[in-house]
Design a protein around this motif. Structure first.
Motif, PDB file in Angstrom:
ATOM      1  N   GLY A   1     106.370  93.849  50.483  1.00  0.00           N
ATOM      2  CA  GLY A   1     107.566  93.021  50.629  1.00  0.00           C
ATOM      3  C   GLY A   1     108.709  93.481  49.743  1.00  0.00           C
ATOM      4  N   GLY A   2     109.775  92.697  49.774  1.00  0.00           N
ATOM      5  CA  GLY A   2     110.985  93.045  49.035  1.00  0.00           C
ATOM      6  C   GLY A   2     110.757  93.115  47.535  1.00  0.00           C
ATOM      7  N   THR A   3     109.962  92.204  47.012  1.00  0.00           N
ATOM      8  CA  THR A   3     109.732  92.166  45.571  1.00  0.00           C
ATOM      9  C   THR A   3     109.026  93.441  45.103  1.00  0.00           C
ATOM     10  OG1 THR A   3     109.617  89.762  45.611  1.00  0.00           O
ATOM     11  CG2 THR A   3     108.618  90.862  43.713  1.00  0.00           C
TER      12      THR A   3
ATOM     13  N   ASP B   1     111.450  96.440  45.264  1.00  0.00           N
ATOM     14  CA  ASP B   1     112.399  96.444  44.140  1.00  0.00           C
ATOM     15  C   ASP B   1     111.712  96.886  42.846  1.00  0.00           C
ATOM     16  OD1 ASP B   1     114.488  95.620  45.740  1.00  0.00           O
ATOM     17  OD2 ASP B   1     114.405  93.513  45.126  1.00  0.00           O
TER      18      ASP B   1
ATOM     19  N   HIS C   1     118.939  89.848  42.858  1.00  0.00           N
ATOM     20  CA  HIS C   1     117.762  88.993  43.032  1.00  0.00           C
ATOM     21  C   HIS C   1     116.867  89.142  41.791  1.00  0.00           C
ATOM     22  CE1 HIS C   1     113.878  87.708  44.782  1.00  0.00           C
ATOM     23  NE2 HIS C   1     114.605  87.036  45.654  1.00  0.00           N
TER      24      HIS C   1
ATOM     25  N   ALA D   1     113.875  89.780  41.629  1.00  0.00           N
ATOM     26  CA  ALA D   1     112.948  90.913  41.772  1.00  0.00           C
ATOM     27  C   ALA D   1     113.515  92.158  41.093  1.00  0.00           C
ATOM     28  CB  ALA D   1     112.661  91.192  43.246  1.00  0.00           C
TER      29      ALA D   1
ATOM     30  N   MET E   1     122.679  95.425  44.936  1.00  0.00           N
ATOM     31  CA  MET E   1     122.223  94.887  46.214  1.00  0.00           C
ATOM     32  C   MET E   1     123.289  95.027  47.298  1.00  0.00           C
ATOM     33  SD  MET E   1     122.452  90.875  45.069  1.00  0.00           S
ATOM     34  CE  MET E   1     120.958  90.431  45.914  1.00  0.00           C
TER      35      MET E   1
ATOM     36  N   ASN F   1     121.825  87.149  48.223  1.00  0.00           N
ATOM     37  CA  ASN F   1     121.042  86.131  48.914  1.00  0.00           C
ATOM     38  C   ASN F   1     121.549  84.714  48.707  1.00  0.00           C
ATOM     39  OD1 ASN F   1     119.951  87.213  46.350  1.00  0.00           O
ATOM     40  ND2 ASN F   1     118.683  85.379  46.421  1.00  0.00           N
TER      41      ASN F   1
ATOM     42  N   ASP G   1     119.050  96.910  47.147  1.00  0.00           N
ATOM     43  CA  ASP G   1     118.203  95.869  47.719  1.00  0.00           C
ATOM     44  C   ASP G   1     118.933  95.389  48.974  1.00  0.00           C
ATOM     45  OD1 ASP G   1     117.224  93.381  48.479  1.00  0.00           O
ATOM     46  OD2 ASP G   1     116.770  92.740  46.436  1.00  0.00           O
TER      47      ASP G   1
ATOM     48  N   GLN H   1     118.603  91.217  52.407  1.00  0.00           N
ATOM     49  CA  GLN H   1     119.408  90.270  53.185  1.00  0.00           C
ATOM     50  C   GLN H   1     120.309  90.973  54.194  1.00  0.00           C
ATOM     51  OE1 GLN H   1     119.481  86.870  53.196  1.00  0.00           O
ATOM     52  NE2 GLN H   1     117.941  86.620  51.604  1.00  0.00           N
TER      53      GLN H   1
ATOM     54  N   SER I   1     112.508  93.778  53.729  1.00  0.00           N
ATOM     55  CA  SER I   1     111.377  92.853  53.838  1.00  0.00           C
ATOM     56  C   SER I   1     111.387  92.164  55.196  1.00  0.00           C
ATOM     57  CB  SER I   1     111.485  91.810  52.720  1.00  0.00           C
ATOM     58  OG  SER I   1     110.468  90.846  52.858  1.00  0.00           O
TER      59      SER I   1
ATOM     60  N   HIS J   1     110.068  89.449  56.527  1.00  0.00           N
ATOM     61  CA  HIS J   1     110.196  88.004  56.784  1.00  0.00           C
ATOM     62  C   HIS J   1     111.623  87.493  56.677  1.00  0.00           C
ATOM     63  CE1 HIS J   1     110.567  85.876  52.766  1.00  0.00           C
ATOM     64  NE2 HIS J   1     110.164  87.061  52.331  1.00  0.00           N
ATOM     65  N   LYS J   2     112.551  88.374  56.296  1.00  0.00           N
ATOM     66  CA  LYS J   2     113.966  87.974  56.284  1.00  0.00           C
ATOM     67  C   LYS J   2     114.654  88.317  57.606  1.00  0.00           C
ATOM     68  CE  LYS J   2     113.733  86.501  52.011  1.00  0.00           C
ATOM     69  NZ  LYS J   2     114.401  86.982  50.835  1.00  0.00           N
TER      70      LYS J   2
END
Ligand SMILES: *Cc1c(COP(=O)(O)O)cnc(C)c1O
Length: 389
Positions: free
Chosen positions: A65-67, A70, A95, A97, A142, A146, A171, A174, A194, A196-197
């Motif tokens: 994922g994104g975290t 990053d 973020h 992260a 980024m 977000n 990042d 978003q 990521s 799920h966004k």
């Protein structure tokens, strides 16, 4: 109204994933024929992710994922290049992260510069140039924020980094699906995303790493992902990520036209119906689905409870920091007074929203604000166990 926190998985995406749970469930690293289809599916997804951001498939690495992406970008580049220098440049509105990874690296002896932003949340590329020294190895800014939705001048920052010979990470969690992304045009060396966004499943993302970038591994173990990211591949997740990014980037203007029109009507309605309200973030250079508004004399947490009671899911600051009583670091960085920062609400629209949703929020929100304001400034906060006003 909280699509920046997460999105539902599109039925087409879910359908694409299903065969990879119980039918084609082989381990992509196995050598027998049963593992061929899973391996092919992973490589097909890699191609789709690459195509969506103008990269080549061997520059895409799947992560959780994104975290994780990053963390990997910052720690991986910092450690691999520490003999060259121990300085990283980032912004004050990243973020967590990125920000919490940066502060971890500070504890490990790295030096981090946190660039300020203007009142709209924009980083000045000139500030990036000024912050870079001969010890700088990485700049991380980024693509889109977000909380307030502000878009950064990524291509300009990319040019500054390229000229200075410093790696540039963005990042883009978003930004994917909201604005066109091209890693070459933007001169980006590392990019986080990521699923799920953008209507894919949770727990799967990717890090783009430009060929030739010096970076250490974050997760050590087996030889997966060309020996750079160990662990048996999240096969259904990877397939879902590939399908989701293909769908969301197929027609970015088309995807966003309807959402942006609803967003604009909602924002205009809020500003018209609710006095003492201001828009946080950039008026035009912002994500097409994002509204962040500050209401004077309102506590966002109380507002969220009232909205929730009416079935409206929204957020104050970011979902990740909810539960903390600190004002958002992003709203603080754009210079908002604590009073407005505490009263700021984020509404983020998405695919599943319809015009009726906009009407409904415009019906509920002004009443909720009026109710809170009528009890707010002079009333002390209620004690535990007491019923909320
Ligand atoms: C959601 C988000 C992340 C974290 O991604 P996860 O996949 O939830 O770990 C990182 N950066 C930004 C800008 C985000 O919006």
């Amino acid at each position: 109204m909280d699509h920046a926190a997460t999105t539902y998985t599109k039925p087409e995406v879910f359908a694409a994933m299903v065969p990879y749970f119980s039918q084609y469930f082989g381990n992509p690293s196995s050598l027998y024929r049963f593992a061929m289809e899973p391996k092919k599916a992973v490589e097909e997804a890699r191609k789709r992710v690459a195509a969506a951001i103008g990269a080549s498939p061997d520059e895409i690495y799947f992560t959780a994922g994104g975290t994780e992406s990053d963390n990997w970008a910052l720690k991986g580049v910092a450690y691999a290049n520490r003999k060259r220098g121990r300085h990283i440049v980032t912004s004050s509105i990243e973020h967590h992260a990125v920000l919490h990874t940066a502060s971890y690296l500070e504890k490990q002896g790295f030096e981090v510069t946190y660039l300020p932003v203007d009142r709209y949340g924009r980083v000045d590329p000139g500030d990036v140039a000024d912050a870079i020294t001969d010890r700088t190895v990485l700049v991380s800014v980024m693509a889109a924020n977000n909380e307030i939705g502000t878009l950064q001048p990524i291509a300009e920052i990319g040019r500054v980094c390229r000229d200075a010979g410093v790696y540039f990470h963005t990042d883009a969690v978003q930004a994917i699906g909201a604005v066109p992304i091209d890693v070459d045009a933007m001169q980006v060396d590392l990019l986080s995303l990521s699923a799920h966004k953008f209507y894919g499943p949770k727990g799967i993302g990717a890090l783009y790493i430009r060929n030739g970038t010096r970076i250490d591994s974050l997760i050590h173990g087996g030889g997966q992902e060309r020996r750079r990211r160990a662990g048996t591949e999240n096969l259904p997740g990877i397939v879902g990520l590939g399908k989701a990014i293909e769908l969301v980037t197929a027609d970015i203007p088309g995807h966003n036209r309807r959402i942006a029109a609803m967003r604009d009507r909602l924002l205009a309605g809020i500003l018209e119906r609710i006095p003492d309200t201001c828009l946080n973030g950039h008026p035009t250079e912002r994500l097409p689905n994002n509204i962040n508004v500050g209401f004077r004399s309102v506590k966002a947490e109380s507002l969220l409870l009232l909205l929730d009671a009416h079935g409206i899911c929204a957020s104050a600051g970011s979902a990740c920091s909810s539960g903390s009583s600190e004002p958002s670091h992003v709203l603080t960085a754009i210079g908002l007074s604590p009073a407005i920062a505490y009263g700021s609400l984020r509404l983020t629209l998405g695919d599943a929203n319809i015009e009726d949703d906009v009407d409904y929020v415009l019906e509920v929100l002004p009443e909720a604000i009026e109710r809170l304001r009528s009890v707010s400034p002079l009333t002390p906060p209620c004690s535990p166990g007491e019923e909320a006003p």
